[in-house]
Design a protein around this motif. Sequence first.
Motif, PDB file in Angstrom:
ATOM      1  N   UNK A 624     -10.891  40.500  51.551  1.00 28.88           N
ATOM      2  CA  UNK A 624     -10.990  41.626  52.485  1.00 28.88           C
ATOM      3  C   UNK A 624     -11.269  41.148  53.903  1.00 28.88           C
ATOM      4  N   UNK A 625     -12.138  40.134  54.007  1.00 35.22           N
ATOM      5  CA  UNK A 625     -12.457  39.612  55.336  1.00 35.22           C
ATOM      6  C   UNK A 625     -11.204  39.014  55.972  1.00 35.22           C
ATOM      7  N   UNK A 626     -10.430  38.286  55.155  1.00 38.68           N
ATOM      8  CA  UNK A 626      -9.222  37.644  55.689  1.00 38.68           C
ATOM      9  C   UNK A 626      -8.247  38.700  56.187  1.00 38.68           C
ATOM     10  N   UNK A 627      -8.085  39.762  55.398  1.00 42.55           N
ATOM     11  CA  UNK A 627      -7.136  40.811  55.787  1.00 42.55           C
ATOM     12  C   UNK A 627      -7.568  41.458  57.102  1.00 42.55           C
ATOM     13  N   UNK A 628      -8.869  41.742  57.216  1.00 43.07           N
ATOM     14  CA  UNK A 628      -9.351  42.419  58.426  1.00 43.07           C
ATOM     15  C   UNK A 628      -9.236  41.510  59.643  1.00 43.07           C
ATOM     16  N   UNK A 629      -9.607  40.234  59.474  1.00 40.46           N
ATOM     17  CA  UNK A 629      -9.552  39.315  60.616  1.00 40.46           C
ATOM     18  C   UNK A 629      -8.105  39.124  61.075  1.00 40.46           C
ATOM     19  N   UNK A 630      -7.210  39.019  60.116  1.00 37.28           N
ATOM     20  CA  UNK A 630      -5.808  38.824  60.457  1.00 37.28           C
ATOM     21  C   UNK A 630      -5.262  40.029  61.217  1.00 37.28           C
ATOM     22  N   UNK A 631      -5.637  41.216  60.716  1.00 36.63           N
ATOM     23  CA  UNK A 631      -5.176  42.440  61.372  1.00 36.63           C
ATOM     24  C   UNK A 631      -5.742  42.522  62.801  1.00 36.63           C
ATOM     25  N   UNK A 632      -7.008  42.154  62.954  1.00 34.48           N
ATOM     26  CA  UNK A 632      -7.639  42.197  64.284  1.00 34.48           C
ATOM     27  C   UNK A 632      -6.850  41.320  65.244  1.00 34.48           C
ATOM     28  N   UNK A 633      -6.459  40.136  64.768  1.00 33.57           N
ATOM     29  CA  UNK A 633      -5.784  39.203  65.666  1.00 33.57           C
ATOM     30  C   UNK A 633      -4.337  39.595  65.918  1.00 33.57           C
ATOM     31  N   UNK A 634      -3.744  40.300  64.941  1.00 32.70           N
ATOM     32  CA  UNK A 634      -2.388  40.829  65.194  1.00 32.70           C
ATOM     33  C   UNK A 634      -2.449  41.837  66.342  1.00 32.70           C
ATOM     34  N   UNK A 635      -3.525  42.630  66.344  1.00 32.64           N
ATOM     35  CA  UNK A 635      -3.661  43.664  67.370  1.00 32.64           C
ATOM     36  C   UNK A 635      -4.044  43.072  68.717  1.00 32.64           C
ATOM     37  N   UNK A 636      -4.902  42.062  68.653  1.00 33.60           N
ATOM     38  CA  UNK A 636      -5.400  41.481  69.903  1.00 33.60           C
ATOM     39  C   UNK A 636      -5.849  40.067  69.625  1.00 33.60           C
ATOM     40  N   UNK A 637      -5.096  39.120  70.148  1.00 40.41           N
ATOM     41  CA  UNK A 637      -5.348  37.715  69.857  1.00 40.41           C
ATOM     42  C   UNK A 637      -6.593  37.194  70.579  1.00 40.41           C
TER      43      UNK A 637
END
Lengths: 874, 199
Positions: A624-637
Amino acid sequence: MSSRNASALLALAESIADGAPVDWDAAEAGASRDEQAVVRQLRVLSSLASLHRSIAADLNVAAPPRRPAASPAIGSWAHLKLIERLGGGAFGDVYRAWDADLERDVALKLLRTDAASENINASRIANEGRLLARVRHANVVCVHGVAVHDERVGLWMELLRGATLEQQLAAHGSFSAREATLVGIDLCGALAAIHAAGLIHRDVKAQNVMREAGGRIVLMDLGTGREADGRGLRAVPELAGTPLYLAPEIFLGAPASARTDLYSLGVLLYHLVTGSFPVRAATMDELEAAHAAGARVRLRDARADLPAGFVRVVDCAIAADPSARFETAGAFEAALVESLGESAAVPAAALPPTPQTAEQRSSPVRIWARGGLIAASIAVLIVVAFVGWPALRRLGSRYASGSGIPAGAVRSIAVLPLANLSGDPAEEYFADGITDELIGTLGRLGGVNVISRTSTMQFKGSPKTVPEIARALNVDAVLEGSVRMLGAAAPGGSAGARRVRVNARLIYAGTDMPLWDRAFEATASDVLTLNDQVAKAIGDAIHARLASSQTARPAQDFDAFDLYLKGRYHWNARTEEGLKRSVQYFQEAIDRRSDFALAYAGLADAYSLLGYYGFVPGPESRARAAAAATRALQLDDTVAEAHGSLAVLHYYRYELDDAEREYRRALELKPGYATAHQWFGYELAQRGRTAEAIEEMRKAIELDPLSVGVNGGYGAVLIYARQFDEAIAQLAKTAQMDPAFARTHTELAKAYLMKGARDRAVEEAQRAAALGVRDVLVHAQIAYVNAAAGRRSDAQRQLREILDRYRQGDTAAAMAAAVAYTALGDRDQAFEWLERARQISDPEVTGVKMDPQFDPLRSDPRYAKLLAAIGMAQ
Amino acid sequence: MDDHRSRDCASGAVDTTFDLVERAKTGDSDALNHLFARYLPSLRRWASGRLPRWTRDLMDTDDLVQETVVRAVKRINRFESRHEGALQAYLRQAVINRIRDEVRRARRSPTPDALDDNAADPGASPLEEAIGAEAMERYEAALERLRPEEREAIVTRVEMDGSYQDVAKALGKPSADAARMAVTRALLRLAQEMSRELA
């Protein structure tokens, strides 16, 4: 003292207590020599008592609760008791009233019950209240509320006691230029606040400005105000405002604007110093004609002795051509401030009586030539000290000019938790959140360390002085202050329309002196801009540049941001409940704004910690952490925290180079990110890069000096670096900071064992055991110390308990078992359990390379294989 | 339109100060609001006499008092609830300390006042301006040497302009007359202390 004399003195004291008059000269004359000294002090006390009484009578503050009983009410309306009628007009009456709820006097404007005009007046008063409630400024009357009760509309606000400027003008004659300038500066602030709220006052005049007994200038009666946006700006049907104060373009049909307000203010200043008006007329027709003809009396012609600077400013403010006037209240204010400096330097008293041109008058050189250089400069100094400086000082506080410290004097700052002044502990999260955001924003200050929240939060509500706190945190400056939400959120509505006020002081620790002390205010949805303003003010004061923000923010969605702050608040508690609630809040924030990168980063952090503390099974939390972190960085690097989370996830997968890359990126984005320094340092130490690791840990401690995690982590790194003496000193210091953190004691025990101090090691292990924590690695370390100290049966019993924990599903117990087996000398079992731990991706396995407690395994061929499998080939 | 909610003031009135402080410390906002309602108005008025004008330029008096009270209430470790006057005196002291901090800071400020020995003291409060800084200092020092009850009687009656009923309530005196006698005796004691200070 004889009893007769004593009773005479008591009688005097009684008169003071009662507030009764005393003939003090007679009392003193009648007293014996011994008593005279006491009588004189009683006299001092008498003046003190009457001064206190007069302050009570003068000031606009609520009376003590006995007031309503003393003054019978003449009626009531809603929760307010009407005490006396203060005045009225066509639309209604104004009363002094008693607010029983808040136990204070208020002014109540109550609409006349006149059916014919009810709708218009009702909306008029309600409009006034609604508009005023949007403006919070010390120089604008404070509106408490608007309500309809018994079919009457009422608007209640602070009760002002003093005189209007018009009354003062009538009573004392014209103002001096300096007095008028100071009034003007305050009113510019008031108008700036009104204009910033999107409003126009439209009726700035001497009758609408109150000077309170304490000297506070208050702009009242925004009843004619209109919102500046939208249609209907045209001043018809009524010519709102007193005609003599109106700007000429209004007569030509132009809409009221911020500039017409500033024109009116110019007329007001003209009026204060002359008692007259620039454009004079007896009727509206005459007035229009006078404007049309451009007939006006110049200020210089109306009063000859005014300082040139003041004349220049007022002339500019009342220029017939709108484009020649000040564009904003701020520009007007700046000009007034400047003129104040000029007039202070050219005191009227120092001027010779011969007529002079304005230009001559404003020239200091001319003064020197006439009065002699020395005499004139002394006069200038005295006048600046007497007259100029209170104003300059205040302006200094507003504009942070001349902070008086050299560049580079402040290299570190602590932001103390801003006090929550809402009176509602449920809003604590907001003050804490603003503090955190401010700490984050200040991270963009070049070359300045900003202390992390874990360290500063320890001073929440602390009685310690600023220098004490500065010493404890090793900083050069401290920011302290408070946050207050003004107004209430509409039921079910967005809180974004509320206003937030931050009062802050930046104090230079070296002198315990504020570099500035200011209030910042904005609508809640603009709260991040407000943070930028505070950060900018700090940067200006300490001569540091604030890098522009790289992080995208939720576009004006205060509610999403508010949910995010709530999430962070609970996350910071680091408890199971807190972390799980933070997940809910972050999720709600994401539900509101699916593109809110920070909320995804928060979610990643929450799952990371839930897994780390074992509240959620490791694999699930990591996924879950990986999914959220990845999504965060997709939105804003550029969200540093998401890079930090990703780094940890790489580390869990033994992808150490990838982890390093992410750590470096996180630190590049946010150099003041203490946690990233700490984790990265720990990882470097495990990889054997101990020199770099120590550097990172030192940086983390600089940024977060009072965090037990960071300090203990540094101790562990020093053990990896085999600097056992330093490790012992560091860990002993950490144990003092928080004796209840078990891992500090087990690390300390390990360091003692390495030094051969078994007794000390056992002592520390027992301290850890006494804390009764569940952390299975703590149990493993205790077993390790017992085994090394020859207490094998204890160690074996503890090993059995660890294995039970593993069977019960505690995955962290695999690594714990490996530690215990190593300690007991069973290499086969040790490797087997290390392998199990590796298979479930327990990151603790990475400790085997450097941790001295695994030294017994290093000669075994299985050791090299294990290192290779976790990306740590030697 | 704000539909006004009536608050239960009656229940607040019977809350002892002790309860309110204890509840406020645990974060009970109602309790804090009650304490505010009880003490803020008089403290604000009182502070306005103690605050130098420039301080009011720097910081809103209300904010200063309110902030200080919030902090002071949280900081109370154990409030010995002898009577209400004790809390008022405690809060007054907290505000006075805060004002002294501000004045102290200002005196160290690198402003032009350092150039001029003749300038009015930037730290002078309205009261100091009226009766002189020395007399104020003498008064404060003597006040601190009084017994707590004497000090509270003077603070409540003289400084906060409370009625004798208020004094009786604050000091736990049986009647207004008894309160009046307590204030009178305290004033005489204070004058004697002040003259001793002078000698």
